[in-house]
Design an enzyme around this catalytic site. Sequence first.
Site, mmCIF file in Angstrom:
data_model
loop_
_atom_site.group_PDB
_atom_site.id
_atom_site.type_symbol
_atom_site.label_atom_id
_atom_site.label_comp_id
_atom_site.label_asym_id
_atom_site.label_seq_id
_atom_site.Cartn_x
_atom_site.Cartn_y
_atom_site.Cartn_z
ATOM 1 N N ASP A 37 105.825 83.911 -7.692
ATOM 2 C CA ASP A 37 104.613 83.244 -7.210
ATOM 3 C C ASP A 37 103.586 83.127 -8.334
ATOM 4 O O ASP A 37 103.026 84.138 -8.769
ATOM 5 C CB ASP A 37 104.044 84.062 -6.043
ATOM 6 N N LYS A 137 106.808 85.905 1.042
ATOM 7 C CA LYS A 137 105.765 84.942 1.389
ATOM 8 C C LYS A 137 106.350 83.704 2.058
ATOM 9 O O LYS A 137 107.303 83.113 1.565
ATOM 10 C CB LYS A 137 105.016 84.566 0.111
ATOM 11 N N HIS A 139 104.028 80.917 4.013
ATOM 12 C CA HIS A 139 103.015 79.910 3.665
ATOM 13 C C HIS A 139 103.382 78.510 4.143
ATOM 14 O O HIS A 139 102.941 77.508 3.564
ATOM 15 C CB HIS A 139 102.759 79.921 2.154
ATOM 16 N N LYS A 395 98.625 75.793 -12.671
ATOM 17 C CA LYS A 395 98.738 75.554 -11.232
ATOM 18 C C LYS A 395 97.649 74.594 -10.737
ATOM 19 O O LYS A 395 96.531 74.597 -11.238
ATOM 20 C CB LYS A 395 98.621 76.887 -10.486
#
Length: 572
Positions: A37, A137, A139, A395
């Site tokens: 991540d 995760k 999401h 990102k």
Amino acid sequence: MKFKQIALACFIPTLLLNSTAFAAQTQKPNILLIVADDLGFSDTEPFGGEIHTPNLKKLATQGAVLSNFYAGPTCSVTRSMLLTGNDNHQAGIGSMSEFLQPEQKGKLGYEGRLNDKVITIAEVLKQNGYATFMAGKWHLGGTPESIPSARGFSNSFALLQGGAAHFDSSPMFPGNYKARYLNNGKEEALPEKFYSSDFYTDKMISYLKDHREKNQPFFAYLAYTAPHWPLQAPDQYLKKYEHAYTEGYDKIREARFKKLLKLGVIPANAKINDPLLGVFKNWNQLNAQQKAEQVKTMQVYAAMIDNLDHNIGRVLNYLQSTKDLDNTVVLFMSDNGAESASPESLGTTEDKEGIAAWVNENFDNRLENMGKKGSYVTLGPQWAQVASTPLPYFKSFLADGGIHVPAIIRYPKMVKANSVQKNLLHVSDFVPTVLELTETTRPTTNGNQTLIPMQGQSFISVFKGKTLPERAIGWEFNNKKSLYKGDWSIRFEEPPYGTGQWELYNRKDDPTLKQSIATQYPKKLNELVKDWEAYAQRVGVVSAPVRYRYGQMNCFYGKCIGPEEIKNLSNP
């Protein structure tokens, strides 16, 4: 006696037939999908990094580095494509659920969760006899119909949101953002002793052990939250790096760049593209306290990645011990580039200081406590740019640093060991590849719903020495736009990150996209812009004004930069 002999004679052929059928089923490949991540392109050893990642290095030695692998610009965007083979706008994550705008709400593709127009690879494989596990995760939605247990996972332990603290369930944002963990669909509190990467690994290994006796092929999705902020790591890992990174940004960047060239991961004609050069304070302009904070920040980040690698090794070693590893397709990847955000750059445009005040009031970020339980540390733009070496930005951006991610694949039956695969691959190609490898057919309907055809295509052929046919691959995220086609790419981003006009690059001549050549090749630019417009229409892009800081603003010791809509925000 005679009756027993006849019965036994009848039984043996049946037994042999069943054994043959069972053996054929168990020869189907297992699938292990490991997602980091917010891991930067050059953070690991196979991609030129200095952080101790021996298990990823071993994985790359036994498999192939995917040097030209592309994801989405943020977590949920990528995950929606990774698990469905569809574009994120088709799958329901046209924008992150946290930042859906009024113009987008209620529109197809902007549900803020996986919708019923797509089907996950877990759903398809489960319907075809696979055991399906997920830890980490999610999401991709918190409604009953969009949680992991409703989208194909027979066993799952999932953090529903985009992140949380790593030692406890402290949230990333103030207000109504309580971290929710589901164990097979039911809410569950975390144990007293908890560290995210360790815990998710424990869960995954327990699933693998529990289902080993069932002799089913498996699909295992291990979705770590490291090294997503808040940066936190166990003490023994922090100690390993307590004397590292005192030399600052430039020396680390240059060492990574040289290693990338030596490894053959980037082309020989590549150059470092650092768009922040001269924008924020460089290393020598920081005061002693600022340097100490920046050194500690990178130490914590490295410690998290080191621990992540250790846990990946635990899973691979378990599969090796059960002799399942060589029949398992292992794909490791990051979901996007490194995270540049800081508390000042998080929140809406109405938050004059972002969430900095909330962090200062609720967390202990003294130098000696950074990276420990109760701290709230973010990587920030300067180290994020180092993590992206040699690519521009990070990102949330459609520049290469945001979407060009590290990836490694291991499968001895198909992938040549210790190789670098240079074909352009996209995250949506994973599902078609798995379908071909497992000889599984994706349905055209799911329940009463007709499914949208997949965007991705299988990349098995590249491991047979072939090149994938030229295709146009588009992206859109919060009015940022990009498209890749052959050696060419176009990008549109507002100032200060772009020109506010379409830019054109030749990726063969300019691998890190340093110089736009839009004025030299207007016909090629026009061709690719039309391709992007066709992409946007096909997937249903809905534009909306920028109304928040996250992914738009970057702040560093008293200076913030961002697009026109938020440039007048007061600096922290």
